[in-house]
Design a protein around this motif. Structure first.
Motif, PDB file in Angstrom:
ATOM      1  N   ARG A  28      -0.982  -3.068  -4.184  1.00  0.00           N
ATOM      2  CA  ARG A  28      -2.298  -3.396  -4.277  1.00  0.00           C
ATOM      3  C   ARG A  28      -3.421  -2.449  -4.195  1.00  0.00           C
ATOM      4  O   ARG A  28      -4.620  -2.443  -4.597  1.00  0.00           O
ATOM      5  CB  ARG A  28      -2.679  -4.578  -3.524  1.00  0.00           C
ATOM      6  CG  ARG A  28      -1.703  -5.771  -3.837  1.00  0.00           C
ATOM      7  CD  ARG A  28      -2.273  -6.871  -2.993  1.00  0.00           C
ATOM      8  NE  ARG A  28      -2.173  -8.333  -3.391  1.00  0.00           N
ATOM      9  CZ  ARG A  28      -2.908  -9.002  -4.248  1.00  0.00           C
ATOM     10  NH1 ARG A  28      -4.015  -8.254  -4.820  1.00  0.00           N
ATOM     11  NH2 ARG A  28      -2.829 -10.062  -4.756  1.00  0.00           N
ATOM     12  N   THR A  29      -2.871  -1.272  -3.259  1.00  0.00           N
ATOM     13  CA  THR A  29      -3.957  -0.215  -2.892  1.00  0.00           C
ATOM     14  C   THR A  29      -3.063   1.067  -2.830  1.00  0.00           C
ATOM     15  O   THR A  29      -2.081   1.117  -2.080  1.00  0.00           O
ATOM     16  CB  THR A  29      -4.474  -0.595  -1.416  1.00  0.00           C
ATOM     17  OG1 THR A  29      -4.952  -1.982  -1.308  1.00  0.00           O
ATOM     18  CG2 THR A  29      -5.444   0.410  -1.120  1.00  0.00           C
ATOM     19  N   GLN A  77      -9.519   5.867  -1.962  1.00  0.00           N
ATOM     20  CA  GLN A  77      -8.714   4.668  -2.048  1.00  0.00           C
ATOM     21  C   GLN A  77      -8.959   3.924  -3.661  1.00  0.00           C
ATOM     22  O   GLN A  77     -10.048   4.095  -3.871  1.00  0.00           O
ATOM     23  CB  GLN A  77      -9.060   3.641  -0.956  1.00  0.00           C
ATOM     24  CG  GLN A  77      -8.137   2.349  -0.935  1.00  0.00           C
ATOM     25  CD  GLN A  77      -8.711   1.792   0.122  1.00  0.00           C
ATOM     26  OE1 GLN A  77      -8.166   2.070   1.170  1.00  0.00           O
ATOM     27  NE2 GLN A  77      -9.044   0.568   0.036  1.00  0.00           N
ATOM     28  N   CYS A  78      -7.877   3.409  -4.028  1.00  0.00           N
ATOM     29  CA  CYS A  78      -7.999   2.844  -5.389  1.00  0.00           C
ATOM     30  C   CYS A  78      -7.537   1.454  -5.187  1.00  0.00           C
ATOM     31  O   CYS A  78      -6.345   1.072  -4.725  1.00  0.00           O
ATOM     32  CB  CYS A  78      -7.179   3.493  -6.231  1.00  0.00           C
ATOM     33  SG  CYS A  78      -7.280   2.846  -7.856  1.00  0.00           S
ATOM     34  N   ASP A  79      -8.370   0.354  -5.588  1.00  0.00           N
ATOM     35  CA  ASP A  79      -7.825  -1.027  -5.641  1.00  0.00           C
ATOM     36  C   ASP A  79      -7.139  -1.446  -6.893  1.00  0.00           C
ATOM     37  O   ASP A  79      -7.807  -1.505  -7.939  1.00  0.00           O
ATOM     38  CB  ASP A  79      -9.136  -1.933  -5.247  1.00  0.00           C
ATOM     39  CG  ASP A  79      -8.633  -3.343  -5.525  1.00  0.00           C
ATOM     40  OD1 ASP A  79      -7.424  -3.723  -5.682  1.00  0.00           O
ATOM     41  OD2 ASP A  79      -9.561  -4.221  -4.832  1.00  0.00           O
ATOM     42  N   THR A 118       0.793  -1.351   0.074  1.00  0.00           N
ATOM     43  CA  THR A 118       0.186   0.126   0.088  1.00  0.00           C
ATOM     44  C   THR A 118       1.044   1.268   0.029  1.00  0.00           C
ATOM     45  O   THR A 118       1.994   1.185   0.535  1.00  0.00           O
ATOM     46  CB  THR A 118      -0.966  -0.194   1.358  1.00  0.00           C
ATOM     47  OG1 THR A 118      -1.849  -1.087   1.318  1.00  0.00           O
ATOM     48  CG2 THR A 118      -1.850   1.265   1.209  1.00  0.00           C
TER      49      THR A 118
END
Length: 166
Positions: free
Chosen positions: A117-118, A159-161, A82
């Motif tokens: 991942r994030t 947030q962006c996955d 992250t």
């Protein structure tokens, strides 16, 4: 065609010129860096390069063909797959999709090069342009940001996955 480049020692003069020429523009939507930032620019720049070398951060510049910096795009606090995203673009390219497209590119790079991942990003409520950029780039609001994270301003965390972007 502008190119996204990893921060390098040779970029220092162009970064300083970018920050100085856009200082008033940035201060309209984010807290001003203050005179000390500019007085100690070389020390701060060297510290950024050291953080990047240590792998805790990754700093990128959007550079025009003439070498001028059009924007800064940063991945900070890289840990546990992250990172936090921060960015700023020059006033003369604002509103043209430059920030959105470059944030999208950095999201792809974050997943591919760094295995992230994030990504998370906080923006002040008064910074409507940043809210639009994040939303268009695939970020979703996840809750309030502590004003301490935004120079005393209330705001929102996004947030962006990155797995969904692959």
């Amino acid at each position: 065609m502008p190119e996204l480049k990893r921060l390098h020692p040779s970029h220092a003069p162009a970064v300083l010129a970018f920050e100085l020429s856009n200082r008033a523009y940035f201060a309209a939507s984010v807290p001003d860096r203050g005179d000390e930032y500019f007085d100690r620019f070389t020390d701060r720049y060297d510290a950024l390069l050291a953080e990047q070398e240590a792998g805790t951060c990754a700093f990128y510049l959007l550079v025009a063909e003439d070498g001028a910096v059009l924007g800064r795009f940063n991945l900070v606090n890289i840990q546990n797959r992250t990172a936090e995203l921060g960015y700023r673009v020059a006033e003369h390219v604002a509103g043209r999709g430059v920030a959105t497209e470059t944030v999208r590119e950095l999201c792809r790079l974050a997943a591919q090069r760094y295995g992230l991942r994030t990504l998370r990003a906080a923006t002040a409520h008064r910074n409507a342009a940043s809210h639009r950029v994040l939303t268009k780039a695939g970020f979703v609001p996840i809750g309030p940001a502590d004003p301490a994270d935004l120079g005393g301003q209330p705001g929102t965390w996004y947030q962006c996955d990155l797995v969904l972007l692959s």
